[in-house]
Design a protein around this motif. Structure first.
Motif, PDB file in Angstrom:
ATOM      1  N   LYS A 135       0.333  37.836  -1.827  1.00 13.00           N
ATOM      2  CA  LYS A 135       0.598  39.282  -1.670  1.00 13.00           C
ATOM      3  C   LYS A 135      -0.543  39.963  -0.919  1.00 13.00           C
ATOM      4  N   ASN A 139      -0.748  39.007   6.596  1.00 18.39           N
ATOM      5  CA  ASN A 139       0.301  38.352   7.402  1.00 18.39           C
ATOM      6  C   ASN A 139       1.674  38.487   6.746  1.00 18.39           C
ATOM      7  N   LYS A 140       2.677  38.674   7.578  1.00 19.07           N
ATOM      8  CA  LYS A 140       4.056  38.792   7.063  1.00 19.07           C
ATOM      9  C   LYS A 140       4.707  37.417   6.942  1.00 19.07           C
ATOM     10  N   ARG A 141       4.128  36.432   7.644  1.00 21.36           N
ATOM     11  CA  ARG A 141       4.712  35.086   7.625  1.00 21.36           C
ATOM     12  C   ARG A 141       3.693  34.118   7.014  1.00 21.36           C
ATOM     13  N   ILE A 142       4.175  33.271   6.101  1.00 26.73           N
ATOM     14  CA  ILE A 142       3.274  32.350   5.416  1.00 26.73           C
ATOM     15  C   ILE A 142       3.807  30.924   5.516  1.00 26.73           C
ATOM     16  N   SER A 155       7.608  32.416  -3.317  1.00 27.93           N
ATOM     17  CA  SER A 155       8.412  33.234  -2.399  1.00 27.93           C
ATOM     18  C   SER A 155       9.395  34.127  -3.169  1.00 27.93           C
ATOM     19  N   ASP A 160       8.492  40.341   0.247  1.00 27.65           N
ATOM     20  CA  ASP A 160       8.387  41.034   1.538  1.00 27.65           C
ATOM     21  C   ASP A 160       7.814  40.129   2.628  1.00 27.65           C
ATOM     22  N   LYS A 161       7.691  38.825   2.367  1.00 30.47           N
ATOM     23  CA  LYS A 161       7.126  37.921   3.383  1.00 30.47           C
ATOM     24  C   LYS A 161       8.109  36.803   3.676  1.00 30.47           C
ATOM     25  N   GLU A 162       7.944  36.265   4.867  1.00 24.90           N
ATOM     26  CA  GLU A 162       8.823  35.148   5.262  1.00 24.90           C
ATOM     27  C   GLU A 162       8.027  33.848   5.082  1.00 24.90           C
TER      28      GLU A 162
END
Ligand code: 13P
Ligand code: SF4
Length: 302
Positions: A135, A139-142, A155, A160-162
């Protein structure tokens, strides 16, 4: 046995050594250790110790992390062959491919990984701090390596993350069988189910509590319930029953034994204290690169 313990105590004093043990080690090892805990707790203890020698009763990635965090100390592994198969279930090439395709992705590396994998990662996590750290990342992508089950579990809370998953797994946790869990539940209808997030979704979906080994111990100890079905490695039984002698514990499956953790014994601890063999050695280049994600974990988990 008393003789072995006495010799260990004497050598610890002579050499200013400290013994760390994971909850999956045999009970007699946990009983003689100075610090027993989950991966996160043990990494913090390793970083903060004033001892000259750290004897790490665990598996290879734990000894490596202790050395990376504490390069001036001598880190000894009682069992040189104790390794975690999952630590090798992602490759540097897998990471490079994802980075080429998604330059914005953060590579989040479970501490159960080789030092080489840590070198190409942005941050490490353990099961005790993974959602918090995921969280906190901008970064929005992990990309989560190497454990597919832990990655998918996180996940679900970090929505809120891809996520980009990897297909690594712990052979012990992945072997828990849904039918077996359901028959344990039927046999013990009042039991509370506690599972480690390395377990598969078919196990987690029936669980009342999901957390790290220390999370499970705390949950059980704080709970008013009297019976628990435990889906993690059976070594945790030592601390669970020591802290909760009046509670009952049932385990799913006969396969929940990590044979690598069981290679740690009082005899092997005494031997490495005597001979100082099985020292963890890491090149400066790898150590310096792998330190970055480990230190970032310690910062973000605060
Ligand atoms: P934790 O003790 O961090 O929950 O980890 C479990 C594990 O599999 C260690 O190898
Ligand atoms: Fe690795 Fe699984 Fe053993 Fe933990 S229990 S050290 S994840 S093989």
């Amino acid at each position: 046995m008393d003789n072995i313990i006495q010799k260990i105590e004497q050598l610890k004093k002579e050499k200013n050594a400290v013994i760390l043990a994971h909850y999956y080690c045999p009970g007699d090892v946990q009983a003689l250790a100075d610090h027993v805990g989950d991966s996160f707790y043990l990494a913090k203890v390793a970083k903060g110790t004033s001892a000259d020698i750290i004897v790490f009763a665990g598996v290879k990635f734990m000894g490596e992390s202790a050395k990376i965090l504490n390069p001036d100390k001598k880190v000894l592994m009682p069992a040189a062959d104790a390794d975690c198969p999952m630590a090798h279930m992602a490759t540097v090439e897998d990471v490079a491919k994802v980075r080429a395709q998604y330059p914005d992705a953060a590579v989040v590396c479970y501490i159960n990984s080789t030092a080489e994998l840590k070198c190409v990662s942005d941050v490490c996590v353990t099961s005790a701090n993974a959602p918090k750290i995921a969280k906190a990342l901008p970064n929005k992508r992990i990309m989560f390596i190497p454990d597919d089950n832990l990655g998918k579990h996180i996940s679900k809370t970090v929505t809120d993350k891809e996520f980009i998953f990897n297909n690594g797994y712990c052979p012990i946790h992945a072997a828990f069988d849904e039918e077996e869990l359901l028959s344990e539940k039927a046999a013990h209808p009042d039991a509370v189910v506690c599972s480690h997030p390395e377990s598969r979704e078919c196990i987690l979906k029936h669980s009342d509590y999901i957390g790290s080994t220390s999370g499970i111990i705390k949950y059980v100890t704080d709970s008013d319930a009297k019976e628990f079905i435990i889906c993690t490695e059976v070594g945790i039984d030592y601390e669970l029953t020591t802290k909760n002698p009046d509670k009952k514990f049932y385990y799913v499956g006969a396969k929940c034994v990590c044979k690598d953790m069981k290679l740690n014994t009082p005899e092997s601890i005494l031997r490495v204290l005597e001979t100082e063999e099985n020292e963890v050695l890491i090149s400066d280049e790898i150590r310096e690169k792998a330190l970055i994600p480990l230190e970032r974990m310690l910062e973000l988990a605060e």
